[in-house]
Design a protein around this motif. Structure first.
Motif, PDB file in Angstrom:
ATOM      1  N   ASP A   8     -73.393  52.107 -22.176  1.00  0.00           N
ATOM      2  CA  ASP A   8     -74.338  53.230 -22.148  1.00  0.00           C
ATOM      3  C   ASP A   8     -73.603  54.568 -22.063  1.00  0.00           C
ATOM      4  N   ALA A   9     -72.560  54.627 -21.233  1.00  0.00           N
ATOM      5  CA  ALA A   9     -71.787  55.862 -21.098  1.00  0.00           C
ATOM      6  C   ALA A   9     -71.108  56.226 -22.415  1.00  0.00           C
ATOM      7  N   ILE A  10     -70.560  55.239 -23.103  1.00  0.00           N
ATOM      8  CA  ILE A  10     -69.907  55.476 -24.397  1.00  0.00           C
ATOM      9  C   ILE A  10     -70.917  55.975 -25.421  1.00  0.00           C
ATOM     10  N   LEU A  11     -72.089  55.370 -25.438  1.00  0.00           N
ATOM     11  CA  LEU A  11     -73.140  55.796 -26.371  1.00  0.00           C
ATOM     12  C   LEU A  11     -73.536  57.255 -26.109  1.00  0.00           C
ATOM     13  N   GLU A  12     -73.679  57.614 -24.839  1.00  0.00           N
ATOM     14  CA  GLU A  12     -74.055  58.992 -24.521  1.00  0.00           C
ATOM     15  C   GLU A  12     -72.951  59.972 -24.924  1.00  0.00           C
ATOM     16  N   LEU A  13     -71.701  59.567 -24.735  1.00  0.00           N
ATOM     17  CA  LEU A  13     -70.593  60.417 -25.177  1.00  0.00           C
ATOM     18  C   LEU A  13     -70.595  60.583 -26.691  1.00  0.00           C
ATOM     19  N   LYS A  14     -70.835  59.515 -27.410  1.00  0.00           N
ATOM     20  CA  LYS A  14     -70.873  59.590 -28.871  1.00  0.00           C
ATOM     21  C   LYS A  14     -72.014  60.511 -29.331  1.00  0.00           C
ATOM     22  N   ASN A  15     -73.151  60.452 -28.647  1.00  0.00           N
ATOM     23  CA  ASN A  15     -74.258  61.362 -28.967  1.00  0.00           C
ATOM     24  C   ASN A  15     -73.882  62.813 -28.676  1.00  0.00           C
ATOM     25  N   LEU A  16     -73.193  63.052 -27.567  1.00  0.00           N
ATOM     26  CA  LEU A  16     -72.724  64.402 -27.250  1.00  0.00           C
ATOM     27  C   LEU A  16     -71.726  64.895 -28.295  1.00  0.00           C
ATOM     28  N   ILE A  17     -70.851  64.017 -28.735  1.00  0.00           N
ATOM     29  CA  ILE A  17     -69.872  64.374 -29.767  1.00  0.00           C
ATOM     30  C   ILE A  17     -70.590  64.772 -31.050  1.00  0.00           C
ATOM     31  N   LYS A  42     -78.529  68.171 -24.857  1.00  0.00           N
ATOM     32  CA  LYS A  42     -77.150  67.990 -24.404  1.00  0.00           C
ATOM     33  C   LYS A  42     -77.078  67.940 -22.878  1.00  0.00           C
ATOM     34  N   GLU A  43     -77.852  68.789 -22.219  1.00  0.00           N
ATOM     35  CA  GLU A  43     -77.863  68.785 -20.758  1.00  0.00           C
ATOM     36  C   GLU A  43     -78.356  67.449 -20.211  1.00  0.00           C
ATOM     37  N   ASN A  44     -79.386  66.887 -20.841  1.00  0.00           N
ATOM     38  CA  ASN A  44     -79.896  65.584 -20.415  1.00  0.00           C
ATOM     39  C   ASN A  44     -78.862  64.479 -20.625  1.00  0.00           C
ATOM     40  N   LEU A  45     -78.168  64.532 -21.751  1.00  0.00           N
ATOM     41  CA  LEU A  45     -77.119  63.537 -22.004  1.00  0.00           C
ATOM     42  C   LEU A  45     -75.980  63.652 -20.990  1.00  0.00           C
ATOM     43  N   ILE A  46     -75.631  64.861 -20.630  1.00  0.00           N
ATOM     44  CA  ILE A  46     -74.564  65.062 -19.641  1.00  0.00           C
ATOM     45  C   ILE A  46     -74.984  64.506 -18.283  1.00  0.00           C
ATOM     46  N   LYS A  47     -76.208  64.806 -17.862  1.00  0.00           N
ATOM     47  CA  LYS A  47     -76.702  64.277 -16.581  1.00  0.00           C
ATOM     48  C   LYS A  47     -76.725  62.750 -16.602  1.00  0.00           C
ATOM     49  N   SER A  48     -77.204  62.190 -17.685  1.00  0.00           N
ATOM     50  CA  SER A  48     -77.274  60.739 -17.802  1.00  0.00           C
ATOM     51  C   SER A  48     -75.877  60.119 -17.790  1.00  0.00           C
ATOM     52  N   PHE A  49     -74.937  60.756 -18.508  1.00  0.00           N
ATOM     53  CA  PHE A  49     -73.556  60.264 -18.502  1.00  0.00           C
ATOM     54  C   PHE A  49     -72.975  60.291 -17.097  1.00  0.00           C
ATOM     55  N   GLU A  50     -73.214  61.385 -16.374  1.00  0.00           N
ATOM     56  CA  GLU A  50     -72.695  61.489 -15.014  1.00  0.00           C
ATOM     57  C   GLU A  50     -73.266  60.391 -14.122  1.00  0.00           C
ATOM     58  N   LEU A  89     -61.044  57.283 -24.811  1.00  0.00           N
ATOM     59  CA  LEU A  89     -60.861  57.916 -26.121  1.00  0.00           C
ATOM     60  C   LEU A  89     -62.027  58.837 -26.469  1.00  0.00           C
ATOM     61  N   SER A  90     -63.234  58.404 -26.144  1.00  0.00           N
ATOM     62  CA  SER A  90     -64.417  59.229 -26.414  1.00  0.00           C
ATOM     63  C   SER A  90     -64.394  60.504 -25.579  1.00  0.00           C
ATOM     64  N   LEU A  91     -63.978  60.386 -24.325  1.00  0.00           N
ATOM     65  CA  LEU A  91     -63.874  61.574 -23.474  1.00  0.00           C
ATOM     66  C   LEU A  91     -62.839  62.550 -24.022  1.00  0.00           C
ATOM     67  N   LYS A  92     -61.715  62.036 -24.483  1.00  0.00           N
ATOM     68  CA  LYS A  92     -60.673  62.897 -25.056  1.00  0.00           C
ATOM     69  C   LYS A  92     -61.182  63.578 -26.325  1.00  0.00           C
ATOM     70  N   LEU A  94     -64.293  64.292 -27.101  1.00  0.00           N
ATOM     71  CA  LEU A  94     -65.259  65.322 -26.710  1.00  0.00           C
ATOM     72  C   LEU A  94     -64.548  66.543 -26.126  1.00  0.00           C
ATOM     73  N   LYS A  95     -63.534  66.319 -25.317  1.00  0.00           N
ATOM     74  CA  LYS A  95     -62.776  67.426 -24.735  1.00  0.00           C
ATOM     75  C   LYS A  95     -62.128  68.273 -25.826  1.00  0.00           C
ATOM     76  N   ASP A  96     -61.473  67.622 -26.784  1.00  0.00           N
ATOM     77  CA  ASP A  96     -60.817  68.349 -27.872  1.00  0.00           C
ATOM     78  C   ASP A  96     -61.829  69.109 -28.724  1.00  0.00           C
ATOM     79  N   LEU A  97     -62.946  68.465 -29.010  1.00  0.00           N
ATOM     80  CA  LEU A  97     -63.994  69.099 -29.807  1.00  0.00           C
ATOM     81  C   LEU A  97     -64.569  70.312 -29.078  1.00  0.00           C
ATOM     82  N   ASN A  98     -64.813  70.172 -27.779  1.00  0.00           N
ATOM     83  CA  ASN A  98     -65.340  71.286 -26.993  1.00  0.00           C
ATOM     84  C   ASN A  98     -64.338  72.434 -26.896  1.00  0.00           C
TER      85      ASN A  98
END
Length: 142
Positions: A8-17, A42-50, A89-92, A94-98
Motif C-alpha cells: 500500500d505504501a509503495i502504491l501511494e508513493l507511485k501515485n505521488l510520483i 497529494k496531501e491525502n496521499l502523503i497522510k495515508s503514506f505516513e 527506490l520509490s522514495l528516492k 520521489l525525492k529526486d523528482l521533488n
C-alpha cells in the motif's frame, strides 16, 4: 499484514510520483490551476503514506521484540525484503523528482518577481533590503 502495508505504501508513493510528474509538465505549460487542484489529492496521499509507514514501523518493532536475538534481516522473508527495497527506490525517485520540481518552481518565481519589478518600480527599504512598490508610482497611476 506487513506485506500489505508495504504494498500500500509503495502504491501511494507511485501515485505521488505520477501526480508530481503531471505537476512538472503543467508547470512548464503554466497550467497553475491544474497544479492547485491536485494539492488536496497529494496531501491525502502523503497522510495515508505516513500512516502506512507508521504501521510498517510498528509491525517491524513487534517482530523484533518477539525475537530479540535475531536481526531484522533474519526475521523478514524475501518478499518483505524485496518490498522494502522497492519502497526505498520509490522514495528516492520521489525525492529526486521533488528536488527538480522545487528548482523549477523557484526559477519561475524568480522570473515573475523580476518581471514585476521591471513593470512596477520598487524601492529598497530598511535593513532586510526588502523591496516595496514605490508609492509615488502607484498613486500617479491611480
Amino acid at each position: 499484514m506487513l506485506h500489505q502495508y508495504l504494498k500500500d505504501a509503495i502504491l501511494e508513493l507511485k501515485n505521488l510520483i505520477e501526480l508530481t510528474r503531471r505537476d512538472v509538465a503543467d508547470l512548464s505549460e503554466a497550467k497553475n490551476e491544474e497544479i492547485f487542484q491536485r494539492l488536496p489529492q497529494k496531501e491525502n496521499l502523503i497522510k495515508s503514506f505516513e500512516q502506512k509507514k507508521s504501521m510498517i514501523d510498528r509491525s517491524m518493532v513487534e517482530l523484533r521484540d518477539k525475537n530479540p536475538s535475531k536481526s531484522l534481516s533474519e526475521l523478514l522473508d524475501q518478499e518483505a525484503l524485496d518490498l522494502l527495497d522497492e519502497l526505498k527506490l520509490s522514495l528516492k525517485e520521489l525525492k529526486d523528482l521533488n528536488a527538480g520540481y522545487a528548482r523549477s518552481v523557484y526559477a519561475v518565481n524568480e522570473f515573475y518577481t523580476s518581471l514585476l519589478r521591471k513593470i512596477i518600480p520598487h524601492e529598497s527599504s530598511g535593513y532586510g533590503g526588502h523591496a516595496k512598490p514605490q508609492q509615488s508610482f502607484l498613486t500617479i497611476q491611480v
